[in-house]
Write a protein that holds these residues in place. Structure first.
Motif, PDB file in Angstrom:
ATOM      1  N   ALA A 271       6.723 -10.964  -3.859  1.00  0.00           N
ATOM      2  CA  ALA A 271       7.203 -10.132  -2.752  1.00  0.00           C
ATOM      3  C   ALA A 271       7.443  -8.696  -3.221  1.00  0.00           C
ATOM      4  N   LYS A 272       7.951  -8.528  -4.432  1.00  0.00           N
ATOM      5  CA  LYS A 272       8.157  -7.187  -4.981  1.00  0.00           C
ATOM      6  C   LYS A 272       6.821  -6.498  -5.253  1.00  0.00           C
ATOM      7  N   LEU A 273       5.848  -7.266  -5.731  1.00  0.00           N
ATOM      8  CA  LEU A 273       4.535  -6.671  -5.964  1.00  0.00           C
ATOM      9  C   LEU A 273       3.893  -6.237  -4.653  1.00  0.00           C
ATOM     10  N   ARG A 274       4.085  -7.008  -3.607  1.00  0.00           N
ATOM     11  CA  ARG A 274       3.559  -6.604  -2.299  1.00  0.00           C
ATOM     12  C   ARG A 274       4.225  -5.314  -1.837  1.00  0.00           C
ATOM     13  N   ALA A 275       5.528  -5.205  -2.072  1.00  0.00           N
ATOM     14  CA  ALA A 275       6.245  -3.992  -1.699  1.00  0.00           C
ATOM     15  C   ALA A 275       5.762  -2.781  -2.499  1.00  0.00           C
ATOM     16  N   ALA A 276       5.198  -3.043  -3.681  1.00  0.00           N
ATOM     17  CA  ALA A 276       4.686  -1.965  -4.532  1.00  0.00           C
ATOM     18  C   ALA A 276       3.213  -1.682  -4.277  1.00  0.00           C
ATOM     19  N   GLY A 277       2.667  -2.211  -3.194  1.00  0.00           N
ATOM     20  CA  GLY A 277       1.312  -1.862  -2.808  1.00  0.00           C
ATOM     21  C   GLY A 277       0.217  -2.663  -3.467  1.00  0.00           C
ATOM     22  N   PHE A 278       0.520  -3.839  -4.025  1.00  0.00           N
ATOM     23  CA  PHE A 278      -0.511  -4.668  -4.650  1.00  0.00           C
ATOM     24  C   PHE A 278      -1.253  -5.432  -3.555  1.00  0.00           C
ATOM     25  N   ARG A 279      -2.420  -4.926  -3.177  1.00  0.00           N
ATOM     26  CA  ARG A 279      -3.140  -5.469  -2.029  1.00  0.00           C
ATOM     27  C   ARG A 279      -3.691  -6.866  -2.289  1.00  0.00           C
ATOM     28  N   THR A 280      -4.255  -7.084  -3.467  1.00  0.00           N
ATOM     29  CA  THR A 280      -4.824  -8.405  -3.759  1.00  0.00           C
ATOM     30  C   THR A 280      -3.730  -9.456  -3.863  1.00  0.00           C
ATOM     31  N   VAL A 281      -2.589  -9.087  -4.432  1.00  0.00           N
ATOM     32  CA  VAL A 281      -1.453 -10.018  -4.498  1.00  0.00           C
ATOM     33  C   VAL A 281      -0.987 -10.358  -3.092  1.00  0.00           C
ATOM     34  N   ALA A 282      -0.899  -9.359  -2.223  1.00  0.00           N
ATOM     35  CA  ALA A 282      -0.476  -9.609  -0.844  1.00  0.00           C
ATOM     36  C   ALA A 282      -1.432 -10.575  -0.147  1.00  0.00           C
ATOM     37  N   LYS A 283      -2.718 -10.430  -0.433  1.00  0.00           N
ATOM     38  CA  LYS A 283      -3.728 -11.281   0.200  1.00  0.00           C
ATOM     39  C   LYS A 283      -3.652 -12.717  -0.301  1.00  0.00           C
ATOM     40  N   ASN A 284      -3.397 -12.883  -1.595  1.00  0.00           N
ATOM     41  CA  ASN A 284      -3.445 -14.214  -2.203  1.00  0.00           C
ATOM     42  C   ASN A 284      -2.076 -14.798  -2.516  1.00  0.00           C
ATOM     43  N   ALA A 285      -0.997 -14.175  -2.043  1.00  0.00           N
ATOM     44  CA  ALA A 285       0.359 -14.583  -2.414  1.00  0.00           C
ATOM     45  C   ALA A 285       0.632 -16.071  -2.236  1.00  0.00           C
ATOM     46  N   PRO A 286       0.202 -16.711  -1.126  1.00  0.00           N
ATOM     47  CA  PRO A 286       0.528 -18.147  -0.977  1.00  0.00           C
ATOM     48  C   PRO A 286      -0.102 -19.026  -2.049  1.00  0.00           C
ATOM     49  N   HIS A 287      -1.136 -18.547  -2.728  1.00  0.00           N
ATOM     50  CA  HIS A 287      -1.849 -19.386  -3.686  1.00  0.00           C
ATOM     51  C   HIS A 287      -1.506 -19.046  -5.132  1.00  0.00           C
ATOM     52  N   LEU A 288      -0.618 -18.096  -5.352  1.00  0.00           N
ATOM     53  CA  LEU A 288      -0.308 -17.675  -6.715  1.00  0.00           C
ATOM     54  C   LEU A 288       0.772 -18.578  -7.313  1.00  0.00           C
ATOM     55  N   GLY A 289       0.653 -18.802  -8.630  1.00  0.00           N
ATOM     56  CA  GLY A 289       1.612 -19.644  -9.327  1.00  0.00           C
ATOM     57  C   GLY A 289       2.174 -18.948 -10.547  1.00  0.00           C
TER      58      GLY A 289
END
Length: 769
Positions: free
Chosen positions: A410-428
């Motif tokens: 969530a912090k990475l998304r707030a920092a503009g990480f677009r790929t993380v925002a796209k794949n966040a539900p699948h990250l571990g």
């Protein structure tokens, strides 16, 4: 009264007719200019051909110097400011000369008429001449004299595909029009009349003769001071055509796509820093080619303004074999370990850790995920500052597991990480070791947040001409205290350029930095910062091919320090100061926690008051022993007398198991009283099966005698464990012993029971092929 009325009606009718013709035949659209990308100082960084493949760079009004304006008007149309687009007197004179053959044949074209012809080229006939006159009057109605002169200077031909004064000035003299000398200005003024016969670089001698002729004529007319004319006559003419400016090709193309149709785009790039960064990157990668490494990307950011001052998308834009036109600043790659500082910053803010807190660094199974350190070694327990400084993987995964992956992403998304925002539900948990996508742009700006007390703001590279850059307020990602603690840790690393005696240098910049290497050694990262600048470096291959030599510390960091030492040499070495949100406290050297009752060895550590955990150290626990110290008693089986109390290390089961397997000496608890009749139930200290992994499918080769490993981590009181497969007893083994067996295909239940009656089960699937 009737006559004035008729005149008025006639004027109204003519006005209405003029308006109707203007509406039916609108002014020709402005010309299509060559897009220009400017540096922060206004100089041209990069120029592109216009859509018709011509160099037609827009001359701005401020670039039309008095000398250029006076030369053009005196030479082309001395009554420019007095007519309405057509000069009647010049028409009469031209008609007389052409009719009676006296003097030079001329068309009496004004500057406005020439603009009309340049906007709509037509064959030179009497009819088209009349149309030019009408267009000239129309232009005068729509544009000011300054704008018409500007259009003229942007359209005049200079031979080949070069049009406009600015194009000629940059391509031949490598200067904008407002930087030209009087001699150079007059040179550019005379060529449009004969663009094919007077070509700069080819006909320099003829151009020089014609230039001096006009200079003498201007002297006779008193257009310029005599001394200026004399100096201009002495100036040599030795010019040739140069390539168009081509710095920052990746950002230039990015800006042209971002602002389509805009002829001039102002960027935040510093011309000198951009040129130096490109040279350093190109030369550095040239030395790496023999190692199978062909590219690099660099980003330099001003921390105060968040302005990008150097942007290198690849080592060589023209290198087709190395895919040089790819933009490494925007390419999504594995970030390796570069996200670890931000994980620890967030953990500091949540009170989970402090710099001297010891973290387990032992082989650990995180619900099926077993990370390894880069060097394949473990240290048992390490303080957080060492874990970050040496980029240890296992402690980082443990902290992320405790914090939770959604909190971190969530912090990475707030920092503009677009790929993380796209794949966040699948990250571990692998996210912290590079198991997510990130760009050099995103990562470098995250380090800018560290340099700005934990506050994030978007980068900018396009500016408004003449507008001063300001400091954006930013959004807090983590506290200034956490940012300082992470910076303090990252600044302690040994510099590769001056491993000894760096402090004696007063000119080299002090920096904090972090490296990263992706899986398979495909990406090498090194990002550093001080109070003034943040520089991000990526080194690798755009093809994705790895190289054994490709590591952040060995390959990317030397370029980082080359850039810092060159671009920030002799800059103010103002370093970060501890913020008011931090304080000091004594902690136990054995655990990094506030001292408990048995903590003789203590040291000073930073902490965040009201945030950092205040749990006291319990690195030792009191144990009841038999008189001969052969057995330990629990409270239930301790005798009324004849026992003694002693302190033993209170290790985590996995740490104790690691020390046991590695042969690291430690004071181990004696076995429990064999006569104790109490079976302690519960699973809070049950064995943890570390191999095989729960809920995992294993495929064994029929032709090979492959076996599965059984291993576990137990409490340090446990001496023996019993292994069961599908509830069938397999064998008894020491708690730290590695057991191997050949399983039958199918679904297996693996059970491990310790000598205290505690049991753990997992299930796996075994197939043969």
């Amino acid at each position: 009264m009737k006559r004035p009325l008729k005149i008025l009606l006639t004027l109204l009718l003519l006005g209405f007719l003029g308006w109707g013709l203007d509406w039916l035949f609108p002014v020709p659209p402005p010309p299509q200019y060559s897009p220009l990308v400017l540096a922060a100082d206004g100089s041209v960084l990069h120029a592109f051909l216009n859509p018709t493949q011509k160099w037609r760079m827009k001359t701005e009004l401020r670039e039309i110097t008095p000398a250029l304006r006076s030369t053009i008007i005196e030479k082309e149309d001395r009554y420019f400011y007095y007519h309405f687009g057509v000069n009647p007197l010049a028409l009469v004179q031209a008609a007389g000369r052409n009719m009676f053959g006296q003097g030079r044949t001329t068309g009496a074209s004004t500057i406005s008429m020439q603009v009309a012809r340049l906007l709509e080229p037509k064959e030179r006939t009497v009819g088209n001449k009349l149309l030019e006159m009408l267009r000239a009057v129309q232009l005068e109605a729509h544009y000011s004299k300054a704008e018409i002169l500007q259009l003229y200077l942007n359209l005049v031909p200079y031979g080949g595909n070069i049009e406009g004064v600015k194009s000629a000035a940059l391509l031949y003299f490598q200067q904008p029009p407002d930087y030209l000398s009087l001699a150079q200005t007059v040179t550019l003024a005379i060529i449009p009349n004969r663009p094919r016969g007077l070509v700069l670089g080819r006909h320099n001698a003829a151009i020089l003769q014609e230039r001096n002729r006009w200079l003498r004529r201007f002297a006779q007319e008193g257009l310029f001071p005599q001394q200026d004319i004399a100096d201009a006559l002495l100036e040599p003419l030795d010019v040739q055509r140069h390539a168009a400016p081509a710095l920052a090709p990746h950002l230039a193309r990015r800006l042209v796509r971002q602002f389509p149709g805009r002829p001039i785009i102002a960027s935040s790039l510093q011309r000198g820093k951009q040129a130096k960064a490109e040279d350093l990157t190109r030369n550095y990668v040239r030395r790496l080619r023999e190692l199978g490494i062909t590219n690099a990307a660099v980003l330099l950011i001003n921390n105060r303004t968040r302005a990008v001052e150097a942007y290198v998308g690849s080592a060589d834009f023209l290198d087709a074999a190395g895919k040089g036109q790819n933009d490494g600043v925007q390419a999504v790659r594995s970030p390796g370990s570069t996200l670890k500082p931000f994980l620890y910053a967030l953990a500091l803010d949540r009170g989970l850790v402090t710099p001297k807190l010891l973290l387990p660094d032992v082989p650990t199974n995180f619900s099926g995920y077993q990370p390894e350190n880069f060097d394949k070694r473990c240290s048992g327990e390490v303080p957080l500052d060492r874990a970050l400084a040496y980029s240890l993987n296992i402690p980082a995964v443990r902290v992320l597991s405790e914090m939770g992956v959604p909190t971190f992403t969530a912090k990475l998304r707030a920092a503009g990480f677009r790929t993380v925002a796209k794949n966040a539900p699948h990250l571990g948990l692998s996210t912290i070791l590079g198991g997510c996508g990130a760009t050099l742009e995103e990562l470098t700006n995250l380090y800018v947040a560290l340099a700005n007390g934990g506050r994030y703001a978007p980068l900018h590279w396009a500016t408004q001409p003449g507008r001063k850059l300001t400091t954006p307020p930013g959004t807090p990602l983590f506290s200034d205290g956490a940012a300082f603690l992470v910076t303090d840790i990252l600044a302690q690393l040994t510099r590769p350029d001056l491993p000894v005696g760096y402090e004696t240098s007063i000119r080299l910049p002090k920096i904090a930095w972090k490296t990263g290497t992706s899986y398979g050694r495909r990406d090498a990262w090194s990002i550093g910062y001080n109070k003034e600048y943040t520089i991000g470096v990526w080194v690798g291959n755009f093809s994705g091919q790895g190289s054994p030599a490709l590591t952040g510390s060995d390959v990317a960091t030397p370029l980082l320090f080359d850039l810092f030492n060159t671009l920030a040499y002799n800059s103010p070495n103002n370093w970060f100061q501890p913020p008011a949100s931090l304080d000091f406290r004594l902690v136990c050297a054995e655990t990094g926690r506030p001292p408990g009752e048995n903590c003789p060895n203590q040291l000073i550590d930073y902490f965040l008051p009201g945030v950092s955990s205040g749990v006291r150290c319990q690195h030792q626990k009191e144990v009841l022993l038999s008189a001969d110290a052969q057995y330990a008693f629990c409270r239930a089986c301790a005798p009324a007398a004849g026992y003694r109390r002693e302190l033993y290390p209170n290790l985590l089961p996995e740490v104790a198991a690691f020390k046991e397997t590695q042969g690291i000496p430690y004071r181990r608890l004696p076995p429990h009283n064999p006569g104790c009749q109490l079976v302690r139930g519960g699973r809070e200290k049950a064995p943890s099966i570390t191999s095989p992994l729960a809920n995992t499918e294993y495929v064994l080769n029929k032709g090979e005698q492959q076996q599965l490993l059984l291993s576990c981590a137990t409490d340090n009181e446990v001496r023996q464990v019993s292994w069961y497969v599908n509830d069938q007893f397999l064998r008894t083994a020491a708690a730290t012993e590695r057991v191997f067996f050949r399983p039958a295909p199918g679904t297996l239940k693996i059970s491990c029971a310790d000598d205290h009656g505690r049991n753990t089960d997992i299930r796996i699937v075994v197939n043969e092929m």
